[in-house]
Design a protein around this motif. Structure first.
Motif, short mmCIF file in Angstrom:
data_model
loop_
_atom_site.label_atom_id
_atom_site.label_comp_id
_atom_site.label_asym_id
_atom_site.label_seq_id
_atom_site.Cartn_x
_atom_site.Cartn_y
_atom_site.Cartn_z
N UNK A 159 0.83 -1.21 0.00
CA UNK A 159 0.00 0.00 0.00
C UNK A 159 0.86 1.25 0.00
N UNK A 160 2.00 1.23 0.69
CA UNK A 160 2.92 2.37 0.68
C UNK A 160 3.49 2.57 -0.72
N UNK A 161 3.90 1.48 -1.36
CA UNK A 161 4.48 1.58 -2.70
C UNK A 161 3.46 1.97 -3.77
N UNK A 162 2.17 1.82 -3.45
CA UNK A 162 1.13 2.26 -4.39
C UNK A 162 0.62 3.65 -4.05
N UNK A 163 1.15 4.27 -3.01
CA UNK A 163 0.76 5.63 -2.64
C UNK A 163 -0.52 5.71 -1.84
N UNK A 164 -0.99 4.61 -1.27
CA UNK A 164 -2.25 4.61 -0.53
C UNK A 164 -2.07 4.61 0.98
N UNK A 165 -0.83 4.64 1.45
CA UNK A 165 -0.56 4.61 2.89
C UNK A 165 0.73 5.40 3.13
N UNK A 166 0.83 6.15 4.22
CA UNK A 166 2.07 6.88 4.50
C UNK A 166 3.15 5.94 5.03
N UNK A 167 4.40 6.17 4.65
CA UNK A 167 5.49 5.30 5.13
C UNK A 167 5.64 5.32 6.65
N UNK A 168 5.21 6.36 7.30
CA UNK A 168 5.36 6.44 8.75
C UNK A 168 4.51 5.40 9.48
N UNK A 169 3.53 4.81 8.79
CA UNK A 169 2.65 3.85 9.46
C UNK A 169 3.36 2.54 9.83
N UNK A 170 4.47 2.23 9.19
CA UNK A 170 5.22 1.02 9.53
C UNK A 170 6.66 1.33 9.90
N UNK A 171 6.96 2.58 10.24
CA UNK A 171 8.34 2.96 10.49
C UNK A 171 8.96 2.21 11.66
N UNK A 172 8.15 1.77 12.63
CA UNK A 172 8.72 1.03 13.76
C UNK A 172 9.09 -0.40 13.37
N UNK A 173 8.64 -0.88 12.22
CA UNK A 173 8.94 -2.24 11.77
C UNK A 173 10.07 -2.26 10.74
N UNK A 174 10.65 -1.09 10.42
CA UNK A 174 11.69 -0.99 9.40
C UNK A 174 13.01 -0.53 9.99
N UNK A 175 14.10 -1.04 9.43
CA UNK A 175 15.43 -0.53 9.78
C UNK A 175 15.56 0.87 9.18
N UNK A 225 17.80 2.35 7.27
CA UNK A 225 18.14 2.39 5.84
C UNK A 225 16.94 2.01 4.97
N UNK A 226 16.19 1.01 5.42
CA UNK A 226 15.01 0.56 4.67
C UNK A 226 13.92 1.62 4.69
N UNK A 227 13.75 2.29 5.83
CA UNK A 227 12.76 3.36 5.94
C UNK A 227 13.09 4.48 4.96
N UNK A 228 14.37 4.87 4.89
CA UNK A 228 14.78 5.94 3.97
C UNK A 228 14.58 5.51 2.52
N UNK A 229 14.90 4.26 2.22
CA UNK A 229 14.73 3.76 0.85
C UNK A 229 13.25 3.70 0.47
N UNK A 230 12.39 3.34 1.40
CA UNK A 230 10.95 3.28 1.13
C UNK A 230 10.39 4.67 0.85
N UNK A 231 10.83 5.66 1.62
CA UNK A 231 10.39 7.04 1.40
C UNK A 231 10.92 7.55 0.07
N UNK A 232 12.17 7.25 -0.24
CA UNK A 232 12.80 7.72 -1.47
C UNK A 232 12.17 7.09 -2.71
#
Length: 170
Positions: A84-100, A102-109
């Motif tokens: 859902x984040x990669x399709x633009x339907x959910x903000x990346x901050x909703x799973x930020x506690x489950x991501x490392x 580097x992965x969080x930055x890559x997901x936002x980028x």
């Protein structure tokens, strides 16, 4: 012969005693309800802590007991959230506690890389454990005419599983 319209009575405006609600410190403590935990717009992946038994207090377990891989339902929920984040339907901050980090930055980028007219739907995850403390999974993302594949790598950091890498087909 035309009719003369009757005058419409105007609404009566009554004065209000208080213009705004009282502040929390102005109300008695019994009137203040306990706020429910906020979960709207976020993915509730954390387990509830087990009740403490007799003896020393235990640390809450996240994703299950140590040494066990996360169950399929939680892995599928994480895959659904990232799709859902990669399709633009959910903000990346909703799973930020489950991501490392580097992965969080890559997901936002990465932004929106899955284009679909309707919300994506992930299938059953295919899970492998290449070594102790590492779980790799892939899910089929149904999003319109052309399905995509989403692969995730999770590593155990203490008592928590963190997504350390993700990859999807273009």
């Amino acid at each position: 012969m035309s009719r003369i319209p009757r005058p419409v009575p105007l609404p009566r405006i009554a004065p209000s005693l208080f213009a705004e609600p009282p502040y929390d410190d102005e109300r008695p403590a019994a009137d203040i309800p306990a706020a429910p935990p906020y979960v709207q717009g976020t993915l509730a992946l954390l387990c509830e802590p087990e009740p403490a038994e007799e003896g020393p207090a235990r640390e809450p377990l996240i994703w299950g007991p140590p040494g066990a891989i996360p169950d399929e339902r939680r892995l599928r929920a994480l895959g659904q959230a990232i799709a859902e984040i990669l399709s633009g339907r959910r903000p990346p901050s909703s799973v930020s506690s489950q991501l490392a980090d580097r992965t969080r930055a890559e997901l936002v980028r990465s932004g929106k890389i899955i284009n679909c007219a309707r919300p994506p739907l992930v299938g059953t995850p295919h899970i492998s454990q290449p070594k102790d403390g590492v779980v790799e999974m892939c899910v089929l993302v149904h999003c319109g005419d052309r399905p995509r594949v989403l692969a995730l790598r999770l590593e155990r950091r203490g008592v928590q599983w963190l997504c350390t890498d993700f990859e999807t087909t273009p």
